[in-house]
Write a protein that holds these residues in place. Structure first.
Motif, mmCIF file in Angstrom:
data_model
loop_
_atom_site.group_PDB
_atom_site.id
_atom_site.type_symbol
_atom_site.label_atom_id
_atom_site.label_comp_id
_atom_site.label_asym_id
_atom_site.label_seq_id
_atom_site.Cartn_x
_atom_site.Cartn_y
_atom_site.Cartn_z
ATOM 1 N N ALA A 57 3.425 -2.346 -6.160
ATOM 2 C CA ALA A 57 2.390 -1.385 -6.831
ATOM 3 C C ALA A 57 3.032 0.086 -6.843
ATOM 4 O O ALA A 57 3.301 0.624 -7.900
ATOM 5 C CB ALA A 57 1.313 -1.467 -6.599
ATOM 6 N N ARG A 58 3.721 0.349 -5.725
ATOM 7 C CA ARG A 58 4.452 1.578 -5.685
ATOM 8 C C ARG A 58 5.861 1.747 -6.449
ATOM 9 O O ARG A 58 6.234 2.537 -6.966
ATOM 10 C CB ARG A 58 4.590 1.973 -4.248
ATOM 11 C CG ARG A 58 3.432 2.486 -3.341
ATOM 12 C CD ARG A 58 3.731 2.955 -2.092
ATOM 13 N NE ARG A 58 4.627 2.129 -1.220
ATOM 14 C CZ ARG A 58 4.195 1.373 -0.296
ATOM 15 N NH1 ARG A 58 2.723 1.133 -0.243
ATOM 16 N NH2 ARG A 58 4.970 0.597 0.445
ATOM 17 N N PHE A 60 6.511 -0.004 -9.235
ATOM 18 C CA PHE A 60 6.449 0.114 -10.600
ATOM 19 C C PHE A 60 6.325 1.356 -11.140
ATOM 20 O O PHE A 60 5.373 2.113 -10.863
ATOM 21 C CB PHE A 60 5.311 -0.662 -11.102
ATOM 22 C CG PHE A 60 5.238 -2.200 -11.010
ATOM 23 C CD1 PHE A 60 6.229 -2.892 -11.609
ATOM 24 C CD2 PHE A 60 4.493 -2.969 -10.249
ATOM 25 C CE1 PHE A 60 6.617 -4.429 -11.589
ATOM 26 C CE2 PHE A 60 4.702 -4.315 -10.145
ATOM 27 C CZ PHE A 60 5.733 -5.025 -10.584
ATOM 28 N N ARG A 68 1.145 -2.906 -12.456
ATOM 29 C CA ARG A 68 0.578 -2.245 -11.258
ATOM 30 C C ARG A 68 -0.809 -2.631 -11.320
ATOM 31 O O ARG A 68 -1.546 -2.810 -10.256
ATOM 32 C CB ARG A 68 0.583 -0.629 -11.456
ATOM 33 C CG ARG A 68 0.158 0.119 -10.108
ATOM 34 C CD ARG A 68 0.761 1.582 -10.088
ATOM 35 N NE ARG A 68 0.589 2.247 -11.571
ATOM 36 C CZ ARG A 68 1.528 2.707 -12.205
ATOM 37 N NH1 ARG A 68 2.648 2.427 -11.910
ATOM 38 N NH2 ARG A 68 1.150 3.366 -13.254
ATOM 39 N N CYS A 71 -1.075 -6.034 -9.788
ATOM 40 C CA CYS A 71 -1.058 -5.834 -8.297
ATOM 41 C C CYS A 71 -2.484 -5.582 -7.520
ATOM 42 O O CYS A 71 -2.838 -6.251 -6.541
ATOM 43 C CB CYS A 71 -0.031 -4.868 -7.917
ATOM 44 S SG CYS A 71 1.620 -5.589 -8.347
ATOM 45 N N GLN A 72 -3.037 -4.704 -8.257
ATOM 46 C CA GLN A 72 -4.373 -4.166 -7.918
ATOM 47 C C GLN A 72 -5.419 -5.262 -7.714
ATOM 48 O O GLN A 72 -6.203 -5.333 -6.865
ATOM 49 C CB GLN A 72 -4.996 -3.103 -8.389
ATOM 50 C CG GLN A 72 -4.296 -1.801 -8.294
ATOM 51 C CD GLN A 72 -4.416 -0.481 -9.156
ATOM 52 O OE1 GLN A 72 -5.056 -0.969 -10.323
ATOM 53 N NE2 GLN A 72 -4.319 0.638 -9.053
#
Length: 406
Positions: A57-58, A60, A68, A71-72
């Protein structure tokens, strides 16, 4: 999307995490990290999965909001499996809205299904049903579609609607068979066993026996006065007198019901309602007051008549009186009921599901651990609790409190 990423994603969708890892295990670009995280989650290494998904996530960029958000959603699903039902689930709604706005309706629907599943776990049945009702199962991937129908079955079981529960489990079974993922088929079989397993005890003056949800449904619809000790209410057909907030009155009516058709003695009622073995005049005065309150509360369903020995319950129209109680009763039985699913729960998730303070849950867990009924796994924030011996029946199906309030 390059060919290796596409092949890994296809393998994960088919429930084959090892095949996915073979394609992306040595890569550290954000899409590969995300797929590796999902693969590790499917293999059961949830801690490593969370690290990989957060790193993805970081990684992207600002223009990759959809990736992102995916991913969450994946991290929220891990939190759900880990029974971490509080803070880590708060981003799920935002991620769902992002996916919907970006046109990724399948993953947005999956996020909505996860929200419904969380609401079911913490006993918010009305909200879970509303969330599930807004999802079109046809747009879900097959694996998520199986889960969708299992959540529907769970809602129906907690509402004690056996026909809809059976239909939902059958649909979940068809979706699992079409997906061809053994783990999903196992979930469906477990849900089917829950539907058939004993869920409560039926208590009369002369007999006590286990009953399943089907018989509970029949009892609720029959011509009897049902003292529901699972949900602390008195029922007669469609009429219900809730007594969850009046424990003394419920203790009295349950004692009267267990003695029916005979009467319950005053000493027995004093002990049940007030734990007063050596009663004095103040206890007897209080009993008279509480019996008066009980008469008023039960007026639509029954009378409480005085006898020479004590008091007797007289139904207005019901043919008989029975008590419906949890399969196991004792200190902290609500906590054990939630742990009966065999999963590891955080104390904060248990407090959320039972609608009590975290400290109350912690005291209950410590007492259960001292009695050898629960086991602690991990320490600090990673601490989880599991039942030492998982019962053979789904005691959480008839839990009181939040399960009724929705």
């Amino acid at each position: 999307m390059d060919s290796l990423i596409g092949a890994a994603a296809h393998a994960l969708a088919a429930g084959d995490p090892l095949a996915a890892l073979k394609r992306v295990a040595l890569r550290d670009d954000p899409p590969a990290l995300a797929l590796r995280g999902i693969a590790m989650a499917q293999l059961g290494d949830l801690a490593r999965a969370k690290i990989l998904l957060r790193a993805a996530a970081r990684g992207f960029g600002p223009g990759e909001a959809t990736a992102r958000a995916r991913c969450q959603v994946a991290e929220a699903e891990i939190a759900l499996v880990s029974r971490d039902l509080g803070t880590h689930m708060e981003t799920l709604g935002t991620a769902r809205a992002t996916l919907d706005a970006q046109g990724d309706h399948a993953n947005a629907a999956h996020a909505a299904y996860l929200e419904a599943r969380r609401l079911l776990l913490i006993g918010r049945i009305d909200q879970a049903e509303q969330r599930l009702g807004k999802i079109d199962p046809a747009i879900l991937p097959l694996a998520s579609r199986t889960g969708y129908w299992l959540v529907g079955a769970g809602i129906a079981m907690r509402r004690i609607r056996i026909g809809p529960a059976r239909e939902a489990i059958a649909r979940a079974g068809r979706a699992a068979a079409e997906a061809g993922i053994p783990a999903l088929a196992a979930e469906v079989r477990a849900a089917s066993r829950s539907l058939e397993a004993p869920a409560a005890r039926l208590i009369t003056r002369d007999d006590t026996r286990l009953v399943g949800l089907g018989e509970v449904e029949a009892l609720i619809g029959s011509n009897i006065l049902l003292i529901d000790a699972c949900r602390n209410a008195v029922r007669a057909g469609a009429a219900v007198v809730p007594l969850a907030s009046r424990p003394v009155l419920f203790a009295l009516v349950r004692a009267l019901a267990e003695a029916w058709p005979g009467d319950a003695s005053r000493p027995a009622l004093l002990e049940r309602a007030f734990r007063a073995r050596d009663a004095d005049e103040s206890h007897r005065a209080r009993l008279r007051v509480e019996i008066g309150r009980l008469r008023t509360a039960l007026r639509p369903l029954a009378k409480v008549a005085a006898t020479r020995n004590g008091f007797v319950l007289v139904p207005n129209r019901a043919a008989r009186v029975v008590v419906l109680a949890p399969p196991v009763e004792g200190p902290h039985d609500a906590v054990l009921a939630l742990l009966a699913d065999g999963e590891s729960w955080s104390s904060s998730a248990l407090a959320l599901a039972l609608d009590v303070s975290a400290r109350s849950v912690q005291r209950a867990l410590e007492a259960l651990a001292a009695a050898g009924k629960v086991d602690r796994v991990g320490r600090g924030r990673a601490c989880r609790w599991m039942a030492a011996n998982v019962p053979g029946f789904p005691t959480s199906l008839l839990l009181p409190g939040p399960l009724l309030r929705g």
